[in-house]
Design a protein around this motif. Structure first.
Motif, PDB file in Angstrom:
ATOM      1  N   ASP B 310      -3.324   5.264  -1.720  1.00 53.95           N
ATOM      2  CA  ASP B 310      -3.973   6.246  -0.852  1.00 53.95           C
ATOM      3  C   ASP B 310      -3.329   6.162   0.534  1.00 53.95           C
ATOM      4  OD1 ASP B 310      -5.541   7.840   0.664  1.00 53.95           O
ATOM      5  OD2 ASP B 310      -7.431   6.828   0.204  1.00 53.95           O
ATOM      6  N   ARG B 311      -2.408   7.104   0.796  1.00 54.68           N
ATOM      7  CA  ARG B 311      -1.650   7.058   2.057  1.00 54.68           C
ATOM      8  C   ARG B 311      -2.401   7.703   3.223  1.00 54.68           C
ATOM      9  NH1 ARG B 311       1.662   7.244  -2.122  1.00 54.68           N
ATOM     10  NH2 ARG B 311       3.399   5.777  -2.215  1.00 54.68           N
ATOM     11  N   THR B 312      -3.634   8.129   2.965  1.00 52.90           N
ATOM     12  CA  THR B 312      -4.421   8.670   4.085  1.00 52.90           C
ATOM     13  C   THR B 312      -5.007   7.546   4.933  1.00 52.90           C
ATOM     14  OG1 THR B 312      -6.525   8.709   2.871  1.00 52.90           O
ATOM     15  CG2 THR B 312      -5.107  10.636   2.652  1.00 52.90           C
ATOM     16  N   LYS B 313      -4.925   6.314   4.420  1.00 48.22           N
ATOM     17  CA  LYS B 313      -5.547   5.191   5.123  1.00 48.22           C
ATOM     18  C   LYS B 313      -4.532   4.271   5.778  1.00 48.22           C
ATOM     19  CE  LYS B 313      -9.678   4.813   2.223  1.00 48.22           C
ATOM     20  NZ  LYS B 313     -10.236   4.052   1.084  1.00 48.22           N
ATOM     21  N   GLU B 314      -3.279   4.569   5.637  1.00 43.22           N
ATOM     22  CA  GLU B 314      -2.258   3.647   6.113  1.00 43.22           C
ATOM     23  C   GLU B 314      -2.093   3.743   7.638  1.00 43.22           C
ATOM     24  OE1 GLU B 314       1.189   4.966   3.995  1.00 43.22           O
ATOM     25  OE2 GLU B 314       1.392   6.773   5.198  1.00 43.22           O
ATOM     26  N   HIS B 315      -1.447   2.749   8.220  1.00 41.19           N
ATOM     27  CA  HIS B 315      -1.109   2.737   9.647  1.00 41.19           C
ATOM     28  C   HIS B 315       0.369   2.412   9.765  1.00 41.19           C
ATOM     29  CE1 HIS B 315      -5.454   2.049   9.663  1.00 41.19           C
ATOM     30  NE2 HIS B 315      -5.469   2.512  10.881  1.00 41.19           N
ATOM     31  N   LEU B 316       1.191   3.442   9.858  1.00 45.03           N
ATOM     32  CA  LEU B 316       2.630   3.201   9.906  1.00 45.03           C
ATOM     33  C   LEU B 316       3.053   2.757  11.304  1.00 45.03           C
ATOM     34  CD1 LEU B 316       4.087   6.042   7.673  1.00 45.03           C
ATOM     35  CD2 LEU B 316       3.257   3.759   7.065  1.00 45.03           C
ATOM     36  N   THR B 317       4.150   2.021  11.351  1.00 48.21           N
ATOM     37  CA  THR B 317       4.658   1.478  12.612  1.00 48.21           C
ATOM     38  C   THR B 317       6.150   1.753  12.713  1.00 48.21           C
ATOM     39  OG1 THR B 317       5.221  -0.628  11.627  1.00 48.21           O
ATOM     40  CG2 THR B 317       2.969  -0.385  12.468  1.00 48.21           C
ATOM     41  N   GLU B 318       6.745   1.235  13.795  1.00 54.74           N
ATOM     42  CA  GLU B 318       8.196   1.373  13.977  1.00 54.74           C
ATOM     43  C   GLU B 318       8.964   0.890  12.757  1.00 54.74           C
ATOM     44  OE1 GLU B 318      10.019   2.415  16.768  1.00 54.74           O
ATOM     45  OE2 GLU B 318       8.076   3.220  17.438  1.00 54.74           O
ATOM     46  N   GLY B 319       8.482  -0.194  12.174  1.00 64.12           N
ATOM     47  CA  GLY B 319       9.184  -0.788  11.038  1.00 64.12           C
ATOM     48  C   GLY B 319       9.192   0.087   9.803  1.00 64.12           C
ATOM     49  N   ASP B 320       8.390   1.142   9.826  1.00 64.79           N
ATOM     50  CA  ASP B 320       8.322   2.021   8.661  1.00 64.79           C
ATOM     51  C   ASP B 320       9.205   3.258   8.801  1.00 64.79           C
ATOM     52  OD1 ASP B 320       6.305   0.481   7.277  1.00 64.79           O
ATOM     53  OD2 ASP B 320       4.938   1.119   8.851  1.00 64.79           O
ATOM     54  N   ALA B 321      10.156   3.207   9.742  1.00 65.13           N
ATOM     55  CA  ALA B 321      11.018   4.370   9.969  1.00 65.13           C
ATOM     56  C   ALA B 321      11.723   4.806   8.692  1.00 65.13           C
ATOM     57  CB  ALA B 321      12.046   4.042  11.056  1.00 65.13           C
ATOM     58  N   GLY B 322      12.112   3.842   7.870  1.00 59.06           N
ATOM     59  CA  GLY B 322      12.807   4.170   6.633  1.00 59.06           C
ATOM     60  C   GLY B 322      11.903   4.900   5.654  1.00 59.06           C
ATOM     61  N   VAL B 323      10.685   4.434   5.546  1.00 57.32           N
ATOM     62  CA  VAL B 323       9.727   5.069   4.648  1.00 57.32           C
ATOM     63  C   VAL B 323       9.486   6.514   5.086  1.00 57.32           C
ATOM     64  CG1 VAL B 323       7.320   5.022   3.905  1.00 57.32           C
ATOM     65  CG2 VAL B 323       8.656   2.899   3.982  1.00 57.32           C
ATOM     66  N   VAL B 324       9.342   6.701   6.389  1.00 56.81           N
ATOM     67  CA  VAL B 324       9.117   8.054   6.914  1.00 56.81           C
ATOM     68  C   VAL B 324      10.325   8.940   6.621  1.00 56.81           C
ATOM     69  CG1 VAL B 324       8.795   9.396   9.020  1.00 56.81           C
ATOM     70  CG2 VAL B 324       7.519   7.254   8.683  1.00 56.81           C
ATOM     71  N   MET B 325      11.523   8.358   6.781  1.00 55.00           N
ATOM     72  CA  MET B 325      12.738   9.117   6.505  1.00 55.00           C
ATOM     73  C   MET B 325      12.795   9.558   5.041  1.00 55.00           C
ATOM     74  SD  MET B 325      16.673   7.873   7.217  1.00 55.00           S
ATOM     75  CE  MET B 325      16.459   7.694   8.979  1.00 55.00           C
ATOM     76  N   LEU B 326      12.436   8.668   4.148  1.00 56.39           N
ATOM     77  CA  LEU B 326      12.419   9.001   2.723  1.00 56.39           C
ATOM     78  C   LEU B 326      11.426  10.126   2.440  1.00 56.39           C
ATOM     79  CD1 LEU B 326      13.133   8.444  -0.282  1.00 56.39           C
ATOM     80  CD2 LEU B 326      11.312   6.741  -0.273  1.00 56.39           C
ATOM     81  N   ARG B 327      10.220   9.996   2.973  1.00 59.57           N
ATOM     82  CA  ARG B 327       9.209  11.031   2.724  1.00 59.57           C
ATOM     83  C   ARG B 327       9.649  12.384   3.278  1.00 59.57           C
ATOM     84  NH1 ARG B 327       3.670   7.803   4.515  1.00 59.57           N
ATOM     85  NH2 ARG B 327       3.909   6.056   3.039  1.00 59.57           N
ATOM     86  N   ASN B 328      10.211  12.367   4.498  1.00 64.55           N
ATOM     87  CA  ASN B 328      10.645  13.632   5.088  1.00 64.55           C
ATOM     88  C   ASN B 328      11.730  14.286   4.244  1.00 64.55           C
ATOM     89  OD1 ASN B 328       8.835  13.412   7.131  1.00 64.55           O
ATOM     90  ND2 ASN B 328      10.291  12.583   8.633  1.00 64.55           N
ATOM     91  N   LYS B 329      12.620  13.466   3.721  1.00 67.18           N
ATOM     92  CA  LYS B 329      13.679  14.019   2.879  1.00 67.18           C
ATOM     93  C   LYS B 329      13.094  14.613   1.600  1.00 67.18           C
ATOM     94  CE  LYS B 329      17.963  14.958   2.323  1.00 67.18           C
ATOM     95  NZ  LYS B 329      18.717  15.677   3.364  1.00 67.18           N
ATOM     96  N   LEU B 330      12.098  13.934   1.040  1.00 67.38           N
ATOM     97  CA  LEU B 330      11.471  14.460  -0.167  1.00 67.38           C
ATOM     98  C   LEU B 330      10.814  15.810   0.122  1.00 67.38           C
ATOM     99  CD1 LEU B 330       9.937  11.146  -1.613  1.00 67.38           C
ATOM    100  CD2 LEU B 330      11.778  12.491  -2.645  1.00 67.38           C
ATOM    101  N   PHE B 331      10.068  15.883   1.240  1.00 64.89           N
ATOM    102  CA  PHE B 331       9.441  17.168   1.604  1.00 64.89           C
ATOM    103  C   PHE B 331      10.512  18.245   1.821  1.00 64.89           C
ATOM    104  CE2 PHE B 331       5.690  14.574   3.109  1.00 64.89           C
ATOM    105  CZ  PHE B 331       4.795  15.107   2.196  1.00 64.89           C
TER     106      PHE B 331
END
Lengths: 405, 405, 405
Positions: B310-331
């Motif tokens: 459930d990604r509605t509960k997560e708290h992303l940080t600077e260290g998650d830049a890669g994860v965000v990049m992957l998700r953005n690419k998927l979108f």
């Protein structure tokens, strides 16, 4: 191909459903009598109802709702005494009519009698049969093989996690699935295409169901589809019944009854008895459907179709004429009872219910050469004592022919 | 943090879903080729579809709907003959296009041809790959390690009961989870706080995915996140791929492919082969997630998050830049194909698909001292013969250096 | 008989439910302290919440939400250091207040503090207790047996797949189920009707719950129903507590605590300790509810009623006066706290919380003859070392009486 509504109508069997109403007009075998020997109570799930079967005396049974009217205790743990079933928790006592007869911890019984829903249970041919329909109940058919002597009777139960109809439709397949599978298997081994000519089958309705036979030859009947949920196959020496008893919409008890005659006058003929067991349907380790025995191969097919086969996606052909005939008859009988009519194959007159004969078929499986150890080919899990009895009965014929034991 | 709708969009992969459409544009490995050796049929669950894979000849496969068009029989029990699959029930025969070619029990074939949905399956690098998307299909990437010789190849399959994305997001974590866990574990043993400096990672997109590397140093690449659902790590001597193949929304096949080079000229180099096995993910007795091996530790993390995180509960940080990049690419790619564009990393030109090189990384795990018995550190359940082959390959280098076998 | 709404109100215990709110006002035992010895973290499911319990020092515990606020990693795999719990994935560190104290991979901590929901956990009498309610928390009751010395303590945990209330209602049954079952069993053996006179029980509410006793005699108390979800039974030499701790609506942790005193001065009295184990509730092979031990027989009754007993179908009688009294009190207390009142049996004053005495009962089970091997009669699965300790303690009395070991 059926509509989704038609598929529902044929497969749902709970209380108040059209098919549930139709199947409630017939007796269904639910246990081997031997299952009640060690412990006189047994939970029974039948046509979507939770029941408890209890043995009240020599060949006498009660069959009532499974949970105590007091506070919902499971009566499958109950104690049988005085032809009644006592709840293990506060001792409420139920007769086979479902009426609560005693509340040992109460000063007095309530003014309003308490009653659980009750059905009928009877013993016949080493099985306990249940009737959940309206009164008067018909008779349990007295099939001729039930009174055979001088042979081995085996009652083999399998719990199948699929709907009853995909099992029963198989009885109206023209070709026998085992034969076809054997043919295809050998085709695979040889690399050659399967040596299967187009087959022409005919399906004749008769009093007790349908006879399946080759269309244009005078050859022996292939099998009998017993109305509404059974099968018969075999001859005077060796035969089997199968009933596909709906436990609920997605679970079926396949109860198979086998008779194997011993050579007349042999020791085996004198020692005949009834064996029963639960046959496994899946390999313990992998969970895959067992394919080691003839009926297990069929179970594998049914189990892997889906819990309830989606008949909106099928493509029926000429070869499915029997299946169509069965479905049409089911629809016809549902309408009939909804109009107050009496459905097919009920027997009420004891004089007419005596050693009812069914068509003989050629033996399905060729006998093994005498030098081989005889092994029961139909179902996995045969216990050692049943296997030994089976071997004795089969070998009694060899010894007889040889003229010496 | 994602909205519930965004989380749905990235995690649901059935037919007709946005992510399902995107993932259908790529080839996915679904089995080890050796799995078809003993029995030429295998059920395959891929992207929410029930299929049957069958081997029709040397390196030739069919991949069609799992259930027979006739009456729903499971074709995983089918019989392969003449490069086609025959239903075990009434013998209907399907070619690899899904077309029904033969109905041996019918007088004639129906006027309207019957056809099951069919996909493509090909063999490459000891694996069978499947393609479920529109035509023309791209090529299976010819990664350079696939043509390596003189070493051991292992194909290890694990069925994970969780969504594919929580596995794949891990490829875009800056720090390698195993390294972090090891550091934290030793911190625990010593009682000291973990010796972890703030880490600065960079994620560079390239033709085949993303390269993960330390941000400001020139040091070696940490790992490669292969687009859209893979991982590569290793060097010329020892490397691994992992693909996280969605079976359905809540089940993922983690298929890992390992190459371990033997010392040139050693006996081990000559005896190299392909081994495969299914790796367990839970202890048999307790049901707890196994943590005995490096990848099993990661599986434990993914499996215990929830079937679909459930990604509605997560708290992303600077260290998650890669994860965000992957998700953005998927979108981004979901939108792209919805507008009719061609998504990232497809290869159509055979001339361009030759020994594709991926960035080398430093070996993740320090070599064991030579006096220790080499043991495969990645996945539980390695069979004895694979373990023995692995030991031979690793030890071949010691012998080589010592100048004697 | 309850309405469906009333049954819901008494059985649902998740966050925000009326009964959940009431039960959150009390401490509940959730583990044996020994369970944290080998590994200092443990997942805990309590009142429908997923939590992780971690041991931060000598008799000090944290109890926080189970999944990391970052990206949902399971903290039951976390690493305990510096009285805090570190996520195994990216190292986020949580104190026992749930506050995130450290993010080792980040340059700096976020401006907005991140906090998991946190509860309280304390150790008492060999058990870890949890409190999920509003502050100030009451005290864990200091029952007198908790400070007994010179005997064996056993903490036995059983996970029951049924709702808590069908367990707890049993404490307000007049007759003890084991006694009744034994009587009925012997009735069965003898064929005679059970020798059960109508029984007259009284239920007296007192500070800590209800005392169950014969109605008109001065005889000893039968048992104590501890408010709101416990049981006490026994005397100075041998006694037991049971708590029925709701894990979720359909799962209950039955945590039983036993004290068995050794003969004063015996070796066994000096060697006393605490043993704990998880008792099985079903036979491994058949899956049937175990009935080998006294509490297992009760579990069998509860487990087979249904996951949540349907009280709309029951028929209560005079003998259920205790059950009705319990339900009424539960409804009363739900209303009370909804109006802001303080519910029953909370203790806040340490001076009042010292060796609280509960009514003694006659020993439930007659002692075995001295020549028989003493065997723990209550729960299946006792490990060998606990069985050996139990035997020593029971036999210490024989030796003492005999005057020689």
């Amino acid at each position: 191909m059926l509509s989704a509504e038609q598929n529902e109508a044929l497969t749902r069997i709970g209380p108040g459903t059209p098919m549930g109403d139709l199947l409630r007009r017939y007796w269904h075998p639910v246990a081997a009598t031997g299952e009640l020997d060690d412990r006189p109570t047994r939970p029974v799930r039948l046509l979507g109802e939770d029941l408890v079967l209890f043995k009240t005396g020599e060949a006498a049974y009660g069959l009532i709702e499974r949970f105590c009217a007091h506070r919902g205790t499971d009566l499958a743990y109950g104690i049988v005494a005085d032809a009644a079933l006592r709840c293990p928790r506060h001792g409420w006592l139920y007769g086979d009519t479902g009426l609560c007869l005693d509340m040992p911890l109460e000063e007095e019984m309530p003014a309003e009698p308490i009653k659980l829903r009750a059905h009928q249970a009877r013993e016949k041919a080493g099985m306990v049969w249940a009737y959940l329909g309206p009164q008067p109940a018909p008779l349990i058919p007295d099939w001729e093989p039930f009174s055979r002597q001088g042979g081995l009777v085996q009652v083999v139960l399998s719990v199948l996690h699929c709907n009853w109809l995909q099992c029963q439709e198989n009885t109206m397949d023209g070709i026998d699935m085992e034969q076809l599978m054997d043919a295809l298997q050998s085709a695979r081994r040889d690399g050659a295409p399967p040596p299967l000519p187009p087959l022409d089958f005919a399906f004749d309705e008769f009093e007790h169901g349908f006879v399946v036979r080759p269309g244009e030859s005078g050859a022996a009947v292939t099998k009998t589809s017993l109305w509404p949920n059974g099968l018969f196959s075999g001859d005077d020496r060796s035969c089997r019944f199968e009933w596909r008893v709906p436990m609920d919409d997605e679970t079926t008890l396949n109860l198979a009854w086998f008779f194997e005659r011993a050579a007349p006058g042999s020791d085996a003929a004198l020692q005949s008895g009834v064996h029963f067991w639960y046959a496994p349907t899946r390999e313990e380790e992998t969970g895959e459907a067992l394919q080691t025995h003839q009926l297990n191969k069929k179970f594998a097919i049914w189990l892997n179709q889906a819990p309830i086969l989606d008949r909106t996606k099928e493509h029926l052909t000429e070869g499915d004429a029997g299946v169509v005939m069965l479905r049409n008859k089911l629809f016809n009988q549902i309408s009939l009872i909804q109009d107050g009519g009496e459905p097919k194959a009920l027997i009420y007159d004891p004089a007419r219910n005596q050693k009812l004969r069914l068509p003989e078929t050629a033996p399905l499986f060729a006998a093994k050469p005498a030098e081989q150890e005889p092994a029961f080919p139909y179902l996995a899990g045969q216990p050692d004592d049943a296997a030994e009895a089976y071997r004795r009965v089969v070998e009694s014929w060899n010894r007889d022919e040889a003229g010496s034991p």
